[in-house]
Each structure stands twice: as structure tokens, then as C-alpha cells.
Scaffold this motif. Structure first.
Motif, mmCIF file in Angstrom:
data_model
loop_
_atom_site.group_PDB
_atom_site.id
_atom_site.type_symbol
_atom_site.label_atom_id
_atom_site.label_comp_id
_atom_site.label_asym_id
_atom_site.label_seq_id
_atom_site.Cartn_x
_atom_site.Cartn_y
_atom_site.Cartn_z
ATOM 1 N N PHE A 2 43.565 40.816 41.152
ATOM 2 C CA PHE A 2 42.733 39.737 40.644
ATOM 3 C C PHE A 2 42.214 40.030 39.244
ATOM 4 N N ASP A 3 42.977 40.793 38.485
ATOM 5 C CA ASP A 3 42.551 41.134 37.135
ATOM 6 C C ASP A 3 42.982 40.017 36.183
ATOM 7 N N ARG A 12 36.273 33.966 26.498
ATOM 8 C CA ARG A 12 35.374 32.880 26.050
ATOM 9 C C ARG A 12 34.683 32.191 27.243
ATOM 10 N N TRP A 13 35.435 32.010 28.336
ATOM 11 C CA TRP A 13 34.884 31.390 29.549
ATOM 12 C C TRP A 13 35.067 32.392 30.697
ATOM 13 N N PRO A 14 34.156 33.358 30.820
ATOM 14 C CA PRO A 14 34.361 34.444 31.808
ATOM 15 C C PRO A 14 34.233 33.952 33.249
ATOM 16 N N PRO A 15 35.101 34.434 34.119
ATOM 17 C CA PRO A 15 34.979 34.053 35.535
ATOM 18 C C PRO A 15 33.792 34.754 36.187
ATOM 19 N N ALA A 16 33.016 34.017 36.994
ATOM 20 C CA ALA A 16 31.980 34.667 37.810
ATOM 21 C C ALA A 16 32.644 35.316 39.011
ATOM 22 N N ASP A 17 33.695 34.653 39.517
ATOM 23 C CA ASP A 17 34.432 35.191 40.663
ATOM 24 C C ASP A 17 35.932 35.160 40.338
ATOM 25 N N PRO A 18 36.475 36.270 39.844
ATOM 26 C CA PRO A 18 37.878 36.284 39.409
ATOM 27 C C PRO A 18 38.881 36.216 40.551
ATOM 28 N N THR A 19 38.385 36.121 41.800
ATOM 29 C CA THR A 19 39.334 36.040 42.929
ATOM 30 C C THR A 19 39.705 34.586 43.228
ATOM 31 N N VAL A 20 39.026 33.617 42.585
ATOM 32 C CA VAL A 20 39.316 32.209 42.903
ATOM 33 C C VAL A 20 39.958 31.512 41.707
ATOM 34 N N ILE A 21 40.531 30.342 41.957
ATOM 35 C CA ILE A 21 41.179 29.562 40.899
ATOM 36 C C ILE A 21 40.155 29.223 39.812
ATOM 37 N N ILE A 74 44.561 25.556 34.431
ATOM 38 C CA ILE A 74 44.027 26.443 35.488
ATOM 39 C C ILE A 74 44.637 27.835 35.361
ATOM 40 N N ILE A 75 43.938 28.788 35.943
ATOM 41 C CA ILE A 75 44.536 30.099 36.254
ATOM 42 C C ILE A 75 44.320 30.320 37.746
ATOM 43 N N ASP A 76 45.400 30.644 38.431
ATOM 44 C CA ASP A 76 45.251 31.071 39.828
ATOM 45 C C ASP A 76 45.495 32.575 39.873
ATOM 46 N N PRO A 77 44.440 33.355 40.193
ATOM 47 C CA PRO A 77 44.621 34.812 40.226
ATOM 48 C C PRO A 77 45.601 35.259 41.300
ATOM 49 N N ASN A 78 45.753 34.395 42.311
ATOM 50 C CA ASN A 78 46.631 34.722 43.429
ATOM 51 C C ASN A 78 47.794 33.733 43.453
ATOM 52 N N GLY A 79 48.617 33.802 42.396
ATOM 53 C CA GLY A 79 49.721 32.853 42.245
ATOM 54 C C GLY A 79 50.932 33.257 43.065
ATOM 55 N N PRO A 80 52.093 32.682 42.719
ATOM 56 C CA PRO A 80 53.313 33.033 43.446
ATOM 57 C C PRO A 80 53.530 34.545 43.397
ATOM 58 N N ASP A 81 54.009 35.110 44.471
ATOM 59 C CA ASP A 81 54.235 36.560 44.592
ATOM 60 C C ASP A 81 52.941 37.360 44.488
ATOM 61 N N GLY A 82 51.799 36.676 44.587
ATOM 62 C CA GLY A 82 50.526 37.396 44.512
ATOM 63 C C GLY A 82 50.111 37.774 43.109
ATOM 64 N N THR A 83 50.868 37.311 42.114
ATOM 65 C CA THR A 83 50.490 37.633 40.730
ATOM 66 C C THR A 83 49.831 36.416 40.088
ATOM 67 N N PRO A 84 48.953 36.628 39.093
ATOM 68 C CA PRO A 84 48.242 35.497 38.486
ATOM 69 C C PRO A 84 49.202 34.556 37.752
ATOM 70 N N ILE A 85 48.838 33.272 37.758
ATOM 71 C CA ILE A 85 49.626 32.280 37.025
ATOM 72 C C ILE A 85 48.671 31.353 36.276
#
Ligand SMILES: N[C@@H](CCC(=O)N[C@@H](CS)C(=O)NCC(=O)O)C(=O)O
Length: 232
Positions: A2-3, A12-21, A74-85
Motif C-alpha cells: 500500500f505504498d 500535494r494531496w496526501p492520503p489519510a488512509d493509503p490502504t483505500v482508493i 483515482i489511485i487504487d492501492p490494491n489494483g490488479p495483481d495487488g499492485t497500485p494502479i
């Protein structure tokens, strides 16, 4: 896993919870497609307000995610193959969220292709034509004396509305079940009011389209999604 530090936009727009979209958006007809789909599917996400000003959409940070300088993205930290997209273009985001959640594409292969068909109809027809209509009726283009661009977009909007009016006869949702196609289309129908263009496009002569928009606006997830991100 989830990095998200590889995505410069997160500085610029930091995630509060980087595990979610992570949603970067503003509540326009294109922006709310993503927030409504997220609310409808129940996927966990975090909204970030990106205004339409150049300082936001044309910032290096935003361009690093969408080089086309438009919300939503969007960024999904848990994208296809478990890698961010990272993804931009509202139609692609809708398809992604539907496939990830297993919702909003109907139950059968027929439903799915019809949902994609009407989503493409919105992306390639209703969105660009209504957007130009808004420019020539409400925004800077309304000062242009030559009536032809305005007439062109009014007549295209009328034609597209007639297609929808016929297709909606006897059905609640454009592809049969409620799908991403409705989430793509209905916010743009609502936009005609904001543009002050309802009379020009003959809205009051339609029956199925206004009833469809009312049905869409009645959905609790739609009501929530239309306010996200909070424009302040
Ligand atoms: N085809 C794009 C269009 C997105 C779009 O036009 N976004 C507008 C707001 S509705 C925007 O960000 N405009 C800012 C700009 O053009 O500078 C999509 O569907 O995602």
C-alpha cells in the motif's frame, strides 16, 4: 503493497488512509460519476478536492496522475495483481470500479455489453455535446455572435435526448438493470438545468427522460455521491 509514495500526486494531496482508493475530483457531472459509483458499490475510498482551477488541475502533481488535466482520477492501492494502479477518464474509472466490486454491470454478458454500449454513448456523445452546449449557452461561448455553433449543439443535444427518450420506453434503467451507464448518463441530464438549457432542448416535451432522472436522483447513494468531494 500500500505504498503510494511512487505517485507524486500524493505529496500535494496526501492520503489519510493509503490502504483505500484515493479519489481526486470535483462534483461536476464527470466528477460525480466516480463518487456515485464508489457510493453505490460500497468500496472504501478517500476523496480529495481538486478544483477546476489551473492551480489544481494543471499542477505538476495532478498532471502526474492525469496528463489530460481533468478530473476525475483515482489511485487504487490494491489494483490488479495487488499492485497500485492510477486511472483517469471517468468511463475507464466506472468500468474499473464495476469490475473490482462485481456490481453495476448487470447479471449477464448481455447486460454487461449493453451497459458498456450506453456508457460509450455517454462518453462519446452526450458528454462532449452537452459540454459544448454549456459552453455556448452559459459560459464564454454565449458571447459569440455567430449562432451556428450554438444551434449545432442544441440540435445534437435534442437528437441525443430523443435517442434516450425512445430507449427508455418501458424500462427504468438504460441497460435494463441499474449499471454504470446510468451513472455516466444521468448526471449530464441534470447538468442541463445548471446550463439553463432545458427549454432550448425541449425538456418539457420529454416524458421518459425526466422520469429517469428523477428515479436516479432518488437513490440514496446518488444523493451522497453528488456532494463528494465537498466543494467547501
Ligand atoms: N473525458 C473526461 C472529461 C473530464 C472533464 O471534462 N473534466 C472537467 C470537469 S467536468 C475538468 O476537469 N475540467 C478542467 C479543465 O479542463 O481544465 C472524463 O470523462 O473523465
Amino acid at each position: 503493497m500500500f505504498d503510494l509514495t511512487d505517485f507524486p500526486i500524493t505529496r500535494r494531496w496526501p492520503p489519510a488512509d493509503p490502504t483505500v482508493i484515493q479519489l481526486y475530483s470535483f462534483p461536476t457531472p464527470n466528477g460525480v460519476k466516480a463518487s456515485i459509483a464508489l457510493e453505490e458499490t460500497g468500496l472504501a475510498y478517500e476523496p480529495h478536492l481538486v478544483t477546476l482551477s489551473d492551480a489544481d488541475v494543471k499542477s505538476d502533481a495532478f498532471l502526474s496522475l492525469n496528463p489530460n488535466n481533468k478530473i476525475p482520477a483515482i489511485i487504487d492501492p490494491n489494483g490488479p495483481d495487488g499492485t497500485p494502479i492510477g486511472l483517469f477518464e471517468s468511463g475507464a474509472i466506472l468500468v474499473y470500479l464495476a469490475e473490482k466490486s462485481g456490481a453495476l454491470l448487470g447479471d449477464t454478458a448481455q447486460d454487461r455489453y449493453h451497459a458498456l454500449q450506453w456508457t460509450m454513448f455517454q462518453m462519446g456523445g452526450v458528454g462532449p455535446m452537452f459540454g459544448q452546449l454549456g459552453f455556448f449557452v452559459k459560459f464564454a461561448g454565449s458571447e459569440i455572435e455567430d449562432p451556428r455553433p450554438r444551434e449545432r449543439y442544441v440540435s445534437e443535444a435534442r437528437r441525443l435526448l430523443a435517442v434516450l427518450e425512445t430507449a427508455l420506453e418501458g424500462r427504468d434503467w438504460i441497460a435494463g438493470p441499474f449499471t454504470i451507464a446510468d451513472i455516466a448518463l444521468a448526471p449530464w441530464l441534470g447538468g442541463l438545468e445548471y446550463y439553463g438549457a432545458k427549454e432550448l432542448v425541449g425538456w418539457d416535451d420529454l416524458k421518459n427522460v425526466p422520469a429517469y432522472l428523477d428515479r436516479f436522483m432518488d437513490r440514496p447513494a446518488v444523493q451522497r455521491g453528488r456532494q463528494i468531494p465537498d466543494p467547501g
